[in-house]
Design an enzyme around this catalytic site. Structure first.
Site, PDB file in Angstrom:
ATOM      1  N   HIS A  48       0.822  -1.225   0.000  1.00 16.52           N
ATOM      2  CA  HIS A  48       0.000   0.000   0.000  1.00 16.52           C
ATOM      3  C   HIS A  48       0.852   1.271   0.000  1.00 16.52           C
ATOM      4  O   HIS A  48       0.308   2.362  -0.179  1.00 16.52           O
ATOM      5  CB  HIS A  48      -0.936   0.026   1.214  1.00 16.52           C
ATOM      6  CG  HIS A  48      -1.965  -1.061   1.198  1.00 16.52           C
ATOM      7  ND1 HIS A  48      -2.854  -1.211   0.152  1.00 16.52           N
ATOM      8  CD2 HIS A  48      -2.243  -2.063   2.076  1.00 16.52           C
ATOM      9  CE1 HIS A  48      -3.632  -2.265   0.396  1.00 16.52           C
ATOM     10  NE2 HIS A  48      -3.282  -2.806   1.544  1.00 16.52           N
ATOM     11  N   ASP A  93      -2.480 -10.327  -2.490  1.00 16.14           N
ATOM     12  CA  ASP A  93      -3.082  -9.880  -1.230  1.00 16.14           C
ATOM     13  C   ASP A  93      -4.559  -9.547  -1.499  1.00 16.14           C
ATOM     14  O   ASP A  93      -4.910  -9.120  -2.602  1.00 16.14           O
ATOM     15  CB  ASP A  93      -2.326  -8.651  -0.713  1.00 16.14           C
ATOM     16  CG  ASP A  93      -2.783  -8.195   0.667  1.00 16.14           C
ATOM     17  OD1 ASP A  93      -2.079  -8.523   1.647  1.00 16.14           O
ATOM     18  OD2 ASP A  93      -3.832  -7.512   0.773  1.00 16.14           O
ATOM     19  N   HIS A 142      -6.236  -7.077  -0.528  1.00 16.44           N
ATOM     20  CA  HIS A 142      -6.442  -5.653  -0.785  1.00 16.44           C
ATOM     21  C   HIS A 142      -5.684  -5.215  -2.050  1.00 16.44           C
ATOM     22  O   HIS A 142      -4.560  -5.664  -2.279  1.00 16.44           O
ATOM     23  CB  HIS A 142      -5.945  -4.819   0.395  1.00 16.44           C
ATOM     24  CG  HIS A 142      -6.594  -5.169   1.696  1.00 16.44           C
ATOM     25  ND1 HIS A 142      -6.047  -6.065   2.589  1.00 16.44           N
ATOM     26  CD2 HIS A 142      -7.769  -4.747   2.249  1.00 16.44           C
ATOM     27  CE1 HIS A 142      -6.847  -6.180   3.631  1.00 16.44           C
ATOM     28  NE2 HIS A 142      -7.899  -5.404   3.466  1.00 16.44           N
TER      29      HIS A 142
HETATM   30  C1  SP5 Z   1      -1.106  -5.162   3.958  1.00 17.00           C
HETATM   31  C2  SP5 Z   1      -2.590  -5.161   4.202  1.00 17.00           C
HETATM   32  O1  SP5 Z   1      -3.230  -6.199   4.094  1.00 17.00           O
HETATM   33  N1  SP5 Z   1      -3.153  -4.011   4.592  1.00 17.00           N
HETATM   34  C3  SP5 Z   1      -4.548  -3.932   4.831  1.00 17.00           C
HETATM   35  C4  SP5 Z   1      -4.988  -2.658   5.440  1.00 17.00           C
HETATM   36  C5  SP5 Z   1      -6.476  -2.666   5.611  1.00 17.00           C
HETATM   37  N2  SP5 Z   1      -6.925  -1.593   6.433  1.00 17.00           N
HETATM   38  C6  SP5 Z   1      -8.333  -1.296   6.289  1.00 17.00           C
HETATM   39  C7  SP5 Z   1      -9.127  -2.058   7.259  1.00 17.00           C
HETATM   40  C8  SP5 Z   1     -10.604  -1.892   6.981  1.00 17.00           C
HETATM   41  C9  SP5 Z   1     -11.259  -2.683   8.039  1.00 17.00           C
HETATM   42  N3  SP5 Z   1     -12.563  -3.138   7.781  1.00 17.00           N
HETATM   43  C10 SP5 Z   1     -12.825  -3.998   8.906  1.00 17.00           C
HETATM   44  C11 SP5 Z   1     -13.998  -4.838   8.905  1.00 17.00           C
HETATM   45  C12 SP5 Z   1     -14.006  -5.518  10.263  1.00 17.00           C
HETATM   46  N4  SP5 Z   1     -15.074  -6.445  10.384  1.00 17.00           N
HETATM   47 ZN    ZN Z   2      -4.250  -7.075   2.611  1.00 20.23          ZN
END
Ligand code: SP5
Ligand code: ZN
Length: 346
Positions: free
Chosen positions: A167, A201, A203
């Protein structure tokens, strides 16, 4: 298989992150993730642990902005110096900004720490603590060491990186990432050979996408939860295919919530077809395990059998691969899952 790993990451363990809605939660990207992976790897005789070599700052400066790196290096000590309350109980705190530089043409502030924070950070999860910068540098050196080993031996290797990297863009941190380990390794390799990056990944790999977006020499592909419903929300859509000399050299595969093995593997096959066409000498695999069924941050249902198949199909390219650790937060299953994937590359 060579595994490049350092204990340095333990010094980066922020006491919290801020979730959507403003909720403070314990840091999901935690050292326990590495412990689970280490425990699993140590049950196998094929894993050979190596400390990373120090490649210095040059290969990192080739990817990241100088002002951004300086900010990462000094933010924590600057903050302590500003606030005696924080300095008295540093273990309870992490540096985060509360104002962000948005889409408008922005100027880069050079003085206010929180101003620089909002300029160089995209969200409230890349928390900076005392050990963050050194941990991020060492993590990048694990990826570089793996790239160096794979370049020389033509054998796949595993960079057990923490913090993760995909990211992080040229001048910003986000999503638990500070230095884009996979981008640094791929760029280093790209000076010597043809390289492609595949990001599995859960994301979207926004940082990697941004960094290589106008480059035609490194094909980048990301398979992920559709940004229409998932973080990082603003990039990773199917119509983003590169620009300028890079047009056609970036591809996104945004997938619906609920995607299981079958849907995932269909996208993977398409991605592998694109990689075969380019026929790279090396592959950098940004490897997140958060596509797993039951990952607390994901909405996919890839199973252990799915990871076996994913590993088999990617290794079927017969392209020496630098496997770079990214996310994965179902800690109890993380060791078995990564092992299942890695066993295809040994
Ligand atoms: C490296 C990596 O995988 N980074 C991911 C960062 C994600 N951060 C955003 C989290 C959004 C959380 N949504 C949570 C739902 C909980 N039930
Ligand atoms: Zn991730």
């Amino acid at each position: 298989m060579k595994i490049f790993y350092s204990e340095q990451h333990r010094n980066h363990y922020p006491p919290y992150e801020v979730f959507d809605g403003g909720k403070r939660v314990p840091y999901f990207e935690n050292p326990d993730r590495m412990d689970r992976i280490l425990t699993a790897l140590k049950t196998k005789e094929w894993g050979e642990f190596r400390l990373p070599q120090d490649f210095g700052l040059d290969p990192i400066r080739a990817i990241h902005d100088e002002g951004y790196l300086k900010f990462l290096a000094s933010a924590w000590t600057e903050w302590l110096a500003m606030d005696p309350e924080i300095a008295a109980t540093p273990e309870r705190h992490a540096f985060l900004p509360a104002t962000f530089a948005l889409r408008r043409k922005t100027n880069r502030p050079t003085s206010s720490l929180h101003g620089r924070g909002g300029y160089y950070m995209m969200d409230l999860s890349a928390c900076i603590v005392a050990g963050t910068y050194q941990s991020a540098l060492t993590s990048a050196h694990c990826a570089l060491s793996a790239a160096d080993f794979t370049y020389n031996s033509k054998q796949s290797s595993f960079a057990l990186c923490r913090p993760p990297g995909h990211h992080a863009g040229r001048d910003y941190a986000g999503g638990y990432c500070f230095i884009n380990n996979a981008a640094v390794a791929a760029n280093w390799l790209s000076a010597k050979a043809k390289v492609a990056i595949l990001d599995i990944d859960y994301h979207g790999g926004n940082g990697t996408q941004d960094i290589f977006y106008e480059r035609g020499d490194v094909l980048t592909i990301s398979i992920h939860g559709d940004p229409d419903y998932e973080y990082p929300h603003y990039t990773g859509f199917a119509d983003e295919t590169g620009a300028g000399a890079g047009l056609g050299f970036h591809r996104n595969f945004p997938l619906p919530a609920g995607t299981g093995n079958e849907g995932y593997l269909a996208a993977l096959d398409e991605a592998l077809g694109l990689i075969r066409k380019v026929s790279p000498d090396f592959l950098v695999l940004s490897t997140g395990m958060d596509t797993f069924d039951g990952d607390p941050l994901g909405k996919f249902h890839v199973t252990r059998e799915g990871f076996q198949e994913i590993g088999q199909r990617i290794s079927g390219l017969r392209t020496p691969t630098v496997i770079v650790m990214e996310g994965g937060y179902a800690n109890a299953a993380l060791g078995e899952n990564i092992l299942t994937l890695l066993e295809n590359f040994k």
